[in-house]
Motif scaffolding. Structure first.
Motif, PDB file in Angstrom:
ATOM      1  N   ASP A  42      -2.485  13.534  -4.700  1.00  0.00           N
ATOM      2  CA  ASP A  42      -2.015  12.328  -4.020  1.00  0.00           C
ATOM      3  C   ASP A  42      -2.624  11.108  -4.698  1.00  0.00           C
ATOM      4  OD1 ASP A  42      -0.840  14.115  -2.294  1.00  0.00           O
ATOM      5  OD2 ASP A  42      -2.237  13.764  -0.641  1.00  0.00           O
ATOM      6  N   LEU A  85       1.092   5.571  -0.458  1.00  0.00           N
ATOM      7  CA  LEU A  85       0.465   6.883  -0.587  1.00  0.00           C
ATOM      8  C   LEU A  85       1.506   7.801  -1.216  1.00  0.00           C
ATOM      9  CD1 LEU A  85      -1.836   8.845  -0.235  1.00  0.00           C
ATOM     10  CD2 LEU A  85      -1.044   9.293   2.105  1.00  0.00           C
ATOM     11  N   SER A  87      -6.939  14.617  -2.317  1.00  0.00           N
ATOM     12  CA  SER A  87      -6.290  15.106  -1.101  1.00  0.00           C
ATOM     13  C   SER A  87      -6.952  14.488   0.122  1.00  0.00           C
ATOM     14  CB  SER A  87      -6.382  16.631  -1.029  1.00  0.00           C
ATOM     15  OG  SER A  87      -7.740  17.049  -1.066  1.00  0.00           O
ATOM     16  N   GLY A  88      -6.235  14.498   1.241  1.00  0.00           N
ATOM     17  CA  GLY A  88      -6.772  13.991   2.490  1.00  0.00           C
ATOM     18  C   GLY A  88      -7.011  12.493   2.497  1.00  0.00           C
ATOM     19  N   LEU A  89      -6.210  11.738   1.738  1.00  0.00           N
ATOM     20  CA  LEU A  89      -6.406  10.293   1.645  1.00  0.00           C
ATOM     21  C   LEU A  89      -5.898   9.599   2.908  1.00  0.00           C
ATOM     22  CD1 LEU A  89      -5.329   9.688  -2.069  1.00  0.00           C
ATOM     23  CD2 LEU A  89      -7.608  10.172  -1.165  1.00  0.00           C
ATOM     24  N   ASP A  90      -6.537   8.501   3.248  1.00  0.00           N
ATOM     25  CA  ASP A  90      -6.178   7.725   4.438  1.00  0.00           C
ATOM     26  C   ASP A  90      -4.810   7.087   4.241  1.00  0.00           C
ATOM     27  OD1 ASP A  90      -6.044   6.175   6.687  1.00  0.00           O
ATOM     28  OD2 ASP A  90      -7.564   4.728   6.038  1.00  0.00           O
ATOM     29  N   SER A  91      -3.880   7.426   5.112  1.00  0.00           N
ATOM     30  CA  SER A  91      -2.512   6.906   4.993  1.00  0.00           C
ATOM     31  C   SER A  91      -2.255   5.710   5.894  1.00  0.00           C
ATOM     32  CB  SER A  91      -1.507   8.012   5.329  1.00  0.00           C
ATOM     33  OG  SER A  91      -1.667   8.435   6.670  1.00  0.00           O
ATOM     34  N   ALA A  92      -3.263   5.224   6.583  1.00  0.00           N
ATOM     35  CA  ALA A  92      -3.074   4.131   7.536  1.00  0.00           C
ATOM     36  C   ALA A  92      -2.498   2.907   6.837  1.00  0.00           C
ATOM     37  CB  ALA A  92      -4.399   3.780   8.191  1.00  0.00           C
ATOM     38  N   ARG A 144       2.449  11.233  -2.435  1.00  0.00           N
ATOM     39  CA  ARG A 144       2.012  12.593  -2.103  1.00  0.00           C
ATOM     40  C   ARG A 144       2.608  13.632  -3.045  1.00  0.00           C
ATOM     41  NH1 ARG A 144       2.196  12.513   4.540  1.00  0.00           N
ATOM     42  NH2 ARG A 144       0.025  11.838   4.823  1.00  0.00           N
ATOM     43  N   ARG A 200       0.874  -1.184   0.000  1.00  0.00           N
ATOM     44  CA  ARG A 200       0.000   0.000   0.000  1.00  0.00           C
ATOM     45  C   ARG A 200       0.900   1.220   0.000  1.00  0.00           C
ATOM     46  NH1 ARG A 200      -5.333   1.434   1.864  1.00  0.00           N
ATOM     47  NH2 ARG A 200      -5.386   3.322   3.159  1.00  0.00           N
ATOM     48  N   LEU A 206      -3.224   6.932  -3.973  1.00  0.00           N
ATOM     49  CA  LEU A 206      -3.181   5.820  -3.025  1.00  0.00           C
ATOM     50  C   LEU A 206      -3.332   4.515  -3.786  1.00  0.00           C
ATOM     51  CD1 LEU A 206      -3.192   4.874  -0.006  1.00  0.00           C
ATOM     52  CD2 LEU A 206      -5.703   4.917  -0.161  1.00  0.00           C
ATOM     53  N   GLN A 260      -3.557   0.255  -3.480  1.00  0.00           N
ATOM     54  CA  GLN A 260      -3.867  -0.855  -2.583  1.00  0.00           C
ATOM     55  C   GLN A 260      -3.716  -2.140  -3.388  1.00  0.00           C
ATOM     56  OE1 GLN A 260      -4.750  -0.934   0.862  1.00  0.00           O
ATOM     57  NE2 GLN A 260      -4.280  -3.089   0.482  1.00  0.00           N
TER      58      GLN A 260
END
Length: 445
Positions: free
Chosen positions: A20, A7, A33-38, A9, A5, A22, A24
């Motif tokens: 950004d 991210l 923007s503001g994507l979950d980076s977990a 940026r 996974r 992401l 998976q």
């Protein structure tokens, strides 16, 4: 091993704005923007250009038979360093890739290496001898699912055999990729025919030897209503033939190599055999015509014709040297220099000719898609502001016969992401054992 996974940026997607990305597993999960980076590995891509993973429709990986020059592993490592996530491997191996068994062997070697998707190109004729058609149908229906066929390195000069090949591949939407070189007109030829060859005393290679074959073959393709692809265009006259054929509605595509976009015949004046190539480097006027044709779409794609040779085949007198140059590691930089820096191209154009269109021509649905949600996680991140002298430190393959050594070039591939995992990070190759484990994980689903 869990699915990777990332991210990414701040990357600029092609000619667009920075955002950004992401990933998976092996798909792009989100863009914005503001994507979950977990759980994601963060890639700082500010200032970098994001392109769909590059696709080379014309690569010589040399294995089986010529492993002293290159192997599938080393060739795909070179591809990864250059930003390529897929390569089409030419058939002039030993044994020749003219049967289902050989193309399946090349496919398996690529899967095991894991640095790029390897799609074998099947030979048009048995043994590349130009006498009898190879097992085209068997190769097409094999696990390799071959769709591109070529005797590259040799021309299918027999017009009847070429017609039969074009007719045969229609049944499975295949394409014949022709090495356009009339053999009788190029016997003992050493470089492009003209004022420079006369001054150097080297046997000349006339432009008409290429142009005559292309003219014949576009008419054959029109007659049988089949697909023709012309390898490594090198002359202004060839451009005009392709332009005429496309205006007529003939189903023909064409490629140009990076070296024919940048280098000209005057390089032969050094007698440095790194500049000996087939087809030969041409006049400056031809170089400019090829650039314009690539810009206006007459030429469809850039393909490297990556042709590795051991040092003893190049570090010798010109007449005894092998034809060919390596080009996977340098292709994107040369396209940036010759097309982007000159104002002829945007970065979206780069994506088109180095990824999207070659994947379409080769029938590779898993690559060559614009970066979007749901698209394959095949991504190349390039730093367009990097400019430095090209050295052997940039080479990842086994052979070093690059014509760009010592030349100042822009751009550097910083990350290559293939099937959702990184093959290159920070401009460095990921270790072989890590790549092999990730490739196996992808195969298992």
């Amino acid at each position: 091993m869990s699915a990777p996974r990332f991210l990414i940026r701040g990357a600029q997607i092609g000619s667009g704005s920075a955002t950004d990305i992401l990933t998976q597993g092996n798909v792009i999960a989100a863009i914005g923007s503001g994507l979950d980076s977990a759980g994601a590995e963060i890639i700082d891509a500010h200032g970098l250009i994001a392109l769909p993973g590059l696709v080379d429709l014309h690569t010589h990986l040399r294995e089986p038979g010529y492993e002293q020059s290159e192997t599938v592993l080393s060739g795909t490592q070179a591809a990864a360093i250059g930003g390529f996530t897929s390569v089409f491997a030419m058939a002039n191996t030993n044994p020749v890739a003219d049967t289902a068994g050989v193309v399946e062997q090349v496919l398996a070697l690529g899967e095991a290496a894991g640095y790029a998707t390897v799609r074998p190109i099947g030979a048009v004729t048995q043994g590349l001898e130009g006498m009898h058609l190879a097992e085209l149908g068997a190769m097409a229906s094999s696990r390799a699912q071959v769709r591109v066929f070529s005797d590259d390195g040799k021309c299918v000069s027999d017009p009847l055999l070429m017609r039969r090949a074009l007719e045969y591949v229609k049944s499975f939407n295949g394409v014949i990729a022709q090495h356009a070189q009339e053999p009788r007109l190029t016997e003992d030829a050493q470089m492009s025919e003209g004022e420079v060859s006369a001054r150097l005393g080297l046997a000349g290679w006339p432009a008409v030897a290429e142009e005559a074959i292309i003219a014949r073959d576009v008419l054959l393709a029109e007659h049988v209503k089949s697909r023709l692809h012309v390898c490594h265009l090198s002359t202004a006259g060839s451009v005009e033939v392709i332009r005429w054929a496309k205006a007529r509605g003939i189903n023909v595509t064409a490629e140009v190599t990076p070296h024919h976009l940048l280098l000209s015949e005057d390089r032969a004046e050094t007698y440095d055999a790194r500049f000996k190539v087939n087809p030969p480097l041409r006049r400056r006027e031809d170089v400019l015509a090829l650039r314009e044709a690539l810009a206006d779409g007459t030429i469809d794609i850039v393909a490297t014709d990556h042709a590795p040779h051991p040092s003893e085949s190049k570090e010798c007198e010109w007449g005894a040297a092998a034809f060919g140059m390596i080009g996977l590691e340098s292709a994107l930089s040369v396209v940036q220099e010759s097309m982007v820096e000159t104002g002829l191209f945007t970065w979206d154009d780069v994506a088109r000719v180095l990824s999207i269109t070659p994947a379409r021509i080769g029938g590779l649905a898993s690559h060559g898609q614009m970066l979007a949600v749901g698209a394959p996680a095949e991504i190349t991140l390039v730093d367009p502001h990097d400019r430095q002298v090209f050295t052997t430190d940039r080479l990842a393959g086994q052979s070093h016969n690059s014509p760009y050594l010592g030349i100042d070039l822009p751009g550097r591939v910083m990350w290559t992401i293939h099937q959702g995992y990184a093959t290159v990070a920070g401009a460095k190759l990921i270790a072989t054992d890590i790549i092999a484990a990730q490739a196996e994980e992808v195969r298992r689903g």
